[in-house]
Design a protein around this motif. Sequence first.
Motif, short mmCIF file in Angstrom:
data_model
loop_
_atom_site.label_atom_id
_atom_site.label_comp_id
_atom_site.label_asym_id
_atom_site.label_seq_id
_atom_site.Cartn_x
_atom_site.Cartn_y
_atom_site.Cartn_z
N LEU A 63 -10.30 -24.41 -7.96
CA LEU A 63 -9.16 -23.79 -8.62
C LEU A 63 -8.39 -22.85 -7.69
CD1 LEU A 63 -7.64 -23.66 -11.29
CD2 LEU A 63 -9.13 -21.78 -11.98
N ASN A 64 -9.06 -22.30 -6.69
CA ASN A 64 -8.39 -21.39 -5.77
C ASN A 64 -7.20 -22.05 -5.08
OD1 ASN A 64 -10.58 -19.34 -6.00
ND2 ASN A 64 -11.78 -20.93 -4.97
N ASN A 65 -7.31 -23.36 -4.83
CA ASN A 65 -6.28 -24.06 -4.06
C ASN A 65 -5.58 -25.16 -4.85
OD1 ASN A 65 -6.85 -22.55 -1.72
ND2 ASN A 65 -8.55 -23.90 -1.20
N VAL A 97 -14.67 -19.40 -7.98
CA VAL A 97 -13.31 -18.91 -8.20
C VAL A 97 -13.19 -17.50 -7.66
CG1 VAL A 97 -11.55 -18.38 -9.92
CG2 VAL A 97 -13.06 -20.36 -10.25
N ASN A 98 -12.23 -17.28 -6.76
CA ASN A 98 -12.04 -15.93 -6.20
C ASN A 98 -10.59 -15.47 -6.31
OD1 ASN A 98 -10.72 -17.34 -4.12
ND2 ASN A 98 -12.57 -17.41 -2.86
N ILE A 99 -9.85 -16.06 -7.26
CA ILE A 99 -8.47 -15.65 -7.49
C ILE A 99 -8.37 -15.02 -8.88
CG2 ILE A 99 -7.46 -17.39 -5.98
CD1 ILE A 99 -6.82 -19.02 -8.52
N SER A 100 -7.32 -14.23 -9.08
CA SER A 100 -7.07 -13.61 -10.38
C SER A 100 -6.02 -14.41 -11.14
CB SER A 100 -6.58 -12.17 -10.19
OG SER A 100 -7.57 -11.39 -9.55
N LEU A 101 -6.30 -14.67 -12.40
CA LEU A 101 -5.35 -15.36 -13.26
C LEU A 101 -4.81 -14.39 -14.31
CD1 LEU A 101 -7.34 -18.70 -13.73
CD2 LEU A 101 -5.45 -18.26 -12.16
N ASP A 102 -3.83 -14.83 -15.08
CA ASP A 102 -3.25 -13.97 -16.12
C ASP A 102 -4.31 -13.58 -17.14
OD1 ASP A 102 -0.64 -13.99 -15.08
OD2 ASP A 102 -0.24 -15.95 -15.98
#
Length: 377
Positions: free
Chosen positions: A13-15, A46-51
């Motif tokens: 999901l990060n990319n 997963v190392n990104i932030s989502l809403d």
Amino acid sequence: MMTNIVFIAKTNLNNDGRILNQIKILNEVNYGKIKFDFILLPDKPVNISLDSNVEIHEINPLVRNSKILRPLIVLEFTFRALMKLIKLKPKVIHTQDFAVVLPVYIYKKFIRRKTILIYDDHEMPNENESFQYRILQRFERKLMKIADAVIYANSERQEILDKELGLSKSSYFLNLPYFEVVNDDSSKLSIDLQKKLNAIKLVKTEGGKVVIHQGALEEERGREKLAVLSSKLVGSQYRIVLLGISRQEFDAFLTQYQLSEDAFIFVGSVPYQSLDLFWQLGDIAVVMYLPTYINNRLCAPNRYFIALKNCIPTLVNKDNPVLFNFTNKYNSGFYIEDIEDVKKLDQVANHKYQSEVLSILKEEEINKFLSVYENFI
């Protein structure tokens, strides 16, 4: 009333720009009206932030990356994902490609028929797929037939599969770079990536030219053609920047074709939100998919559109009909088979084309995507 949408996918999901863009497009118009539950079989943590209205439900099977045990992995994921769907009771399920079709098919067919199903078809089956993949693809076809809407990756795939399956409720969504990058600050990169970015900047400062290649160095992605191109660049002002591969892949590539590393700058994996930091330094982009298999033959990769966004001239292979047509339609570049020497490459680097092409495309695609959801939210 809040609409509960479940996205379900097997991905890093990060990319995964396609999925991240779809969530953001829906949130820009409907934030406060929708809640996302994301059932994820993660290829990487997963190392990104989502809403704040996106909740991720990771399913990590007990065993992973074993060909022998893959049927058991599929069964475990199917059971656990099905339990999640039963608990969440979503109004809409947005299924992202064939790897996650089994739990969705069972849920839609036998548990909650009224659930709205959107199937997002990222890939077409190639002619050389494994037995297990062919089984999943059979269920994929069944799922597409009972879906309330099908979204393809481009119009070429839409035309072929709609005719084959007798579908009419379909659309397509191009893998464009719809939004500006979140991380445009190079200081937020890892130390290693900062060094590599600075190395590329140094090439530019010293009057050199940068050729961007993003993605795996596979045979179907023009591995040999890229090797031939690089052999012509040794001693020149050009350097090929490689994004999205491992050092092991790069070393194997150099060894196989007896290439000089001097023609390259190896970067490796870059977070999706930071890709533009590297792309903005490009003078040329190489984007190839050989027509060996149907999925490659009808591929419209995101990196072509990243080049379009940055007005970078592209080098594509002539025998890919989608890339060939894009190149002619948008006057965006040339064909790698025609590059005989550095002088020819200079012509590519100096090529200019209209910058508003991508803006027009983005507006069309966003409206088309939102129209799929307008009756469901």
